[in-house]
Structures are given as C-alpha cells and as structure tokens.
Write a protein that holds these residues in place. Sequence first.
Motif, mmCIF file in Angstrom:
data_model
loop_
_atom_site.group_PDB
_atom_site.id
_atom_site.type_symbol
_atom_site.label_atom_id
_atom_site.label_comp_id
_atom_site.label_asym_id
_atom_site.label_seq_id
_atom_site.Cartn_x
_atom_site.Cartn_y
_atom_site.Cartn_z
ATOM 1 N N ARG A 29 1.191 35.157 -75.486
ATOM 2 C CA ARG A 29 -0.384 34.139 -75.321
ATOM 3 C C ARG A 29 -1.070 33.543 -74.011
ATOM 4 O O ARG A 29 -1.941 33.891 -73.565
ATOM 5 N N LEU A 30 0.162 32.139 -73.611
ATOM 6 C CA LEU A 30 -0.071 31.812 -72.667
ATOM 7 C C LEU A 30 -0.362 31.883 -71.262
ATOM 8 O O LEU A 30 -1.332 32.293 -70.581
ATOM 9 N N LEU A 31 0.379 33.062 -70.922
ATOM 10 C CA LEU A 31 0.260 34.189 -69.656
ATOM 11 C C LEU A 31 -0.837 35.216 -69.699
ATOM 12 O O LEU A 31 -1.215 35.013 -68.949
ATOM 13 N N GLY A 32 -1.120 36.138 -70.960
ATOM 14 C CA GLY A 32 -1.991 36.342 -70.907
ATOM 15 C C GLY A 32 -3.275 35.816 -70.481
ATOM 16 O O GLY A 32 -4.134 36.377 -70.059
ATOM 17 N N LEU A 33 -3.470 34.349 -71.290
ATOM 18 C CA LEU A 33 -4.666 33.573 -71.511
ATOM 19 C C LEU A 33 -4.666 33.272 -69.913
ATOM 20 O O LEU A 33 -5.782 33.121 -68.889
ATOM 21 N N LEU A 34 -4.058 32.787 -68.670
ATOM 22 C CA LEU A 34 -4.147 32.495 -67.244
ATOM 23 C C LEU A 34 -4.308 33.574 -66.928
ATOM 24 O O LEU A 34 -5.127 33.561 -65.881
ATOM 25 N N ARG A 35 -3.824 35.023 -66.865
ATOM 26 C CA ARG A 35 -4.060 35.972 -65.738
ATOM 27 C C ARG A 35 -5.735 36.428 -66.501
ATOM 28 O O ARG A 35 -6.055 36.865 -65.473
ATOM 29 N N GLU A 36 -6.095 35.845 -67.612
ATOM 30 C CA GLU A 36 -7.763 36.448 -67.969
ATOM 31 C C GLU A 36 -8.277 35.713 -67.569
ATOM 32 O O GLU A 36 -9.670 36.121 -67.004
ATOM 33 N N GLY A 37 -8.301 34.337 -67.890
ATOM 34 C CA GLY A 37 -9.149 33.474 -67.209
ATOM 35 C C GLY A 37 -9.385 32.633 -65.987
ATOM 36 O O GLY A 37 -9.902 31.620 -65.619
ATOM 37 N N PRO A 39 -6.331 30.030 -63.213
ATOM 38 C CA PRO A 39 -6.191 28.439 -63.523
ATOM 39 C C PRO A 39 -6.674 27.653 -64.602
ATOM 40 O O PRO A 39 -7.814 28.036 -64.975
ATOM 41 N N ALA A 40 -5.642 27.259 -65.757
ATOM 42 C CA ALA A 40 -6.407 26.374 -66.885
ATOM 43 C C ALA A 40 -5.069 24.938 -67.130
ATOM 44 O O ALA A 40 -3.953 25.234 -66.631
ATOM 45 N N THR A 41 -5.326 24.284 -67.310
ATOM 46 C CA THR A 41 -4.780 23.271 -67.821
ATOM 47 C C THR A 41 -3.767 23.541 -69.465
ATOM 48 O O THR A 41 -4.374 23.812 -70.294
ATOM 49 N N ALA A 42 -2.650 22.559 -69.358
ATOM 50 C CA ALA A 42 -2.251 22.554 -71.223
ATOM 51 C C ALA A 42 -3.544 22.652 -72.265
ATOM 52 O O ALA A 42 -3.339 22.754 -72.992
ATOM 53 N N SER A 43 -4.014 20.998 -71.984
ATOM 54 C CA SER A 43 -5.635 20.969 -72.673
ATOM 55 C C SER A 43 -6.025 22.327 -73.016
ATOM 56 O O SER A 43 -6.824 22.312 -74.541
ATOM 57 N N GLU A 44 -6.542 22.566 -71.709
ATOM 58 C CA GLU A 44 -7.416 23.476 -72.078
ATOM 59 C C GLU A 44 -7.332 25.103 -72.727
ATOM 60 O O GLU A 44 -7.518 25.612 -73.477
ATOM 61 N N LEU A 63 7.651 28.877 -69.205
ATOM 62 C CA LEU A 63 7.192 30.046 -67.980
ATOM 63 C C LEU A 63 7.605 29.633 -66.376
ATOM 64 O O LEU A 63 8.084 30.815 -65.764
ATOM 65 N N ALA A 64 7.454 28.240 -66.591
ATOM 66 C CA ALA A 64 7.012 27.941 -64.940
ATOM 67 C C ALA A 64 8.754 28.262 -64.350
ATOM 68 O O ALA A 64 9.578 28.104 -63.353
ATOM 69 N N ARG A 65 10.093 27.640 -65.425
ATOM 70 C CA ARG A 65 10.998 27.831 -65.222
ATOM 71 C C ARG A 65 11.737 29.347 -64.632
ATOM 72 O O ARG A 65 12.705 29.590 -64.163
ATOM 73 N N HIS A 66 11.248 30.086 -65.193
ATOM 74 C CA HIS A 66 11.149 31.348 -65.108
ATOM 75 C C HIS A 66 10.559 31.668 -63.649
ATOM 76 O O HIS A 66 10.513 34.007 -64.053
ATOM 77 N N ALA A 67 9.343 31.418 -63.145
ATOM 78 C CA ALA A 67 8.599 31.918 -62.299
ATOM 79 C C ALA A 67 7.376 32.856 -62.453
ATOM 80 O O ALA A 67 7.080 33.941 -62.075
ATOM 81 N N PHE A 68 7.237 32.939 -64.183
ATOM 82 C CA PHE A 68 6.056 33.862 -64.549
ATOM 83 C C PHE A 68 4.726 32.468 -64.456
ATOM 84 O O PHE A 68 3.323 32.982 -64.300
ATOM 85 N N VAL A 69 5.028 31.460 -64.127
ATOM 86 C CA VAL A 69 3.573 30.489 -63.411
ATOM 87 C C VAL A 69 3.872 29.671 -63.416
ATOM 88 O O VAL A 69 5.108 28.728 -62.333
ATOM 89 N N ASP A 70 3.308 28.916 -62.376
ATOM 90 C CA ASP A 70 3.534 27.411 -61.505
ATOM 91 C C ASP A 70 1.990 27.174 -61.059
ATOM 92 O O ASP A 70 1.131 27.375 -61.842
ATOM 93 N N GLU A 71 2.388 25.715 -60.348
ATOM 94 C CA GLU A 71 0.960 25.232 -60.428
ATOM 95 C C GLU A 71 -0.083 25.445 -59.795
ATOM 96 O O GLU A 71 0.063 26.208 -58.112
ATOM 97 N N ALA A 72 -1.228 25.678 -59.951
ATOM 98 C CA ALA A 72 -2.056 25.550 -58.998
ATOM 99 C C ALA A 72 -3.083 24.725 -58.346
ATOM 100 O O ALA A 72 -2.529 23.059 -58.636
ATOM 101 N N GLU A 73 -3.676 24.686 -57.661
ATOM 102 C CA GLU A 73 -4.686 23.569 -56.916
ATOM 103 C C GLU A 73 -5.356 22.906 -57.878
ATOM 104 O O GLU A 73 -6.118 23.191 -58.855
ATOM 105 N N HIS A 74 -5.028 21.428 -58.068
ATOM 106 C CA HIS A 74 -5.807 20.118 -58.895
ATOM 107 C C HIS A 74 -7.205 20.161 -58.906
ATOM 108 O O HIS A 74 -7.483 19.644 -57.869
ATOM 109 N N ARG A 75 -8.330 20.246 -59.646
ATOM 110 C CA ARG A 75 -9.148 19.644 -59.240
ATOM 111 C C ARG A 75 -9.125 17.703 -59.136
ATOM 112 O O ARG A 75 -10.146 17.406 -58.646
ATOM 113 N N ASP A 76 -8.281 16.926 -60.382
ATOM 114 C CA ASP A 76 -7.922 15.922 -59.622
ATOM 115 C C ASP A 76 -7.026 15.444 -59.914
ATOM 116 O O ASP A 76 -6.068 17.023 -60.301
ATOM 117 N N GLY A 77 -6.096 14.656 -60.367
ATOM 118 C CA GLY A 77 -5.262 14.334 -60.047
ATOM 119 C C GLY A 77 -5.037 13.538 -61.445
ATOM 120 O O GLY A 77 -3.439 13.096 -61.787
#
Length: 242
Positions: A29-37, A39-44, A63-77
């Motif tokens: 579900r998380l992978l689907g939400l990232l593809r649909e909407g 980049p997002a944070t864990a809180s979102e 998911l990142a460990r298996h290369a399905f997701v990775d870090e996107a550009e951050h809006r802030d730190g």
Amino acid sequence: MTSEEQVRVLDPERDAAALKALTHPLRIRLLGLLREGGPATASELAAATGESSASTSYHLRVLARHAFVDEAEHRDGRERRWRSVHQVTSWDNRAMEASPGSRALVSSLRRRQVEHLAESLARYEADTAAGRLAEEWLEPSGISDLMHRLTPESLTELWQVLDRTLADLSARDAGDPRAAQVMLLAAGLPLAPRPPAADPDTDADARAEDRARTGAHAEAVAQAETGAAGADAGPGTTKDAP
C-alpha cells in the motif's frame, strides 16, 4: 509504452528477498501511495493509512533496502521524504508459478489491485457527489466486464495494444490542464469451462437402480449418509451453482 527505467522486473530466484519484502500488505500500500501521489514523508503516509509514523517509517526502510523506494528531495531538514523508484512492478508469470511462495505473492498483489479498484470507485463516487469532478468526466467514466473468446496470442496482442495506446494518449495529454489522474485496472483472465452440472433426474434414476440391485442394505446406507431418505444435497447447494 512505459520506459524500462520506470519498470522493476522481479525474478523469483534472483530477487527472492525483494519479493518477500512485498508480502507485507502495508508495504504494498505504501508503494502504491507513493506512485499515485508522489513523494511523501512517513508521517504523511501514516495519516493516509491510519498507521503510526513509526510503523510506516520502518516499512519504508525495508522497501528502500530492496530498492523499491529511495529518498526524495527534502522540503526542509526535519523529516525525510520518500519516492517510488519505479512506476511499475512486473514479473514473468511462468517463472512466478515455479514455487508456492511466488504464486502466493502474485495472488496477493492481484487481490490488492482489486481492493484498489474498490477504493477508487468509492473515491470517484464521493468526488462526483461532492462536485469535485467536472461534469465532462461523467460520460467517459465507468467499469466494464466484457467477455470475449480469444487465443493466447490475441490476449498478448491486446495487452501490447493497450500499453502502446495508453502511452500515446498520456504523451498527448501531458500538457493539457484538463487532464486528471485516471485509475485504469484491466484484467485478462482466461476461464476454464465449468464441469457439466449433474442432472438431478438422472441422478435420482441411478440411485433408484442401485437400490433395486442391492436391496434394503443399500437403502439403509443411503439414509445413514444423508440423515434421512430424500435429504441428500441437490445441485443448488454446491459452490459452483449460480
């Protein structure tokens, strides 16, 4: 057509660990939400799924460990944002049929797609009722469950034509401000013929002949199995009955 960079093709032998990572329904579900909407944070994502941010953060790291997701550009730190690396997860059906585990994963992913269809239908109906969709979307929207007789070659060709057509239309509409995200779920599932239904009259004649040949003993056995004479299950009680 979806570019090769947007597709993750999984092999059940080479990518066994990655396939296992997808067996968790929340990760799918998380992978689907990232593809649909996007980049997002864990809180979102926690707010969207009803899970805790600690849970979504953990599953995103898997998911990142298996290369399905990775870090996107951050809006802030303050909090990392995640993005899907690919838009499509694919596999070879024959290869996935080789083991019970990979077959179970394919079944799970397909059922998640059906759930996504139900969720999208509910969202579409709510958006339509609330006036969030322009009226011009009402006529082309819908669901179809057509049944046609096709050969394996024709079904393969149909998928290829659909892929090419969608790619062409998406490219044409890319710059149109009226374009909206459209959930399109297509299924091509060949169905084997149903076994012929038993004729209750023929079955009754056969039972009468058996009783006549074997006498009272067969009658007693038949009654013991059904609970009472005439109480055996008819064709309407079988799972295959319409």
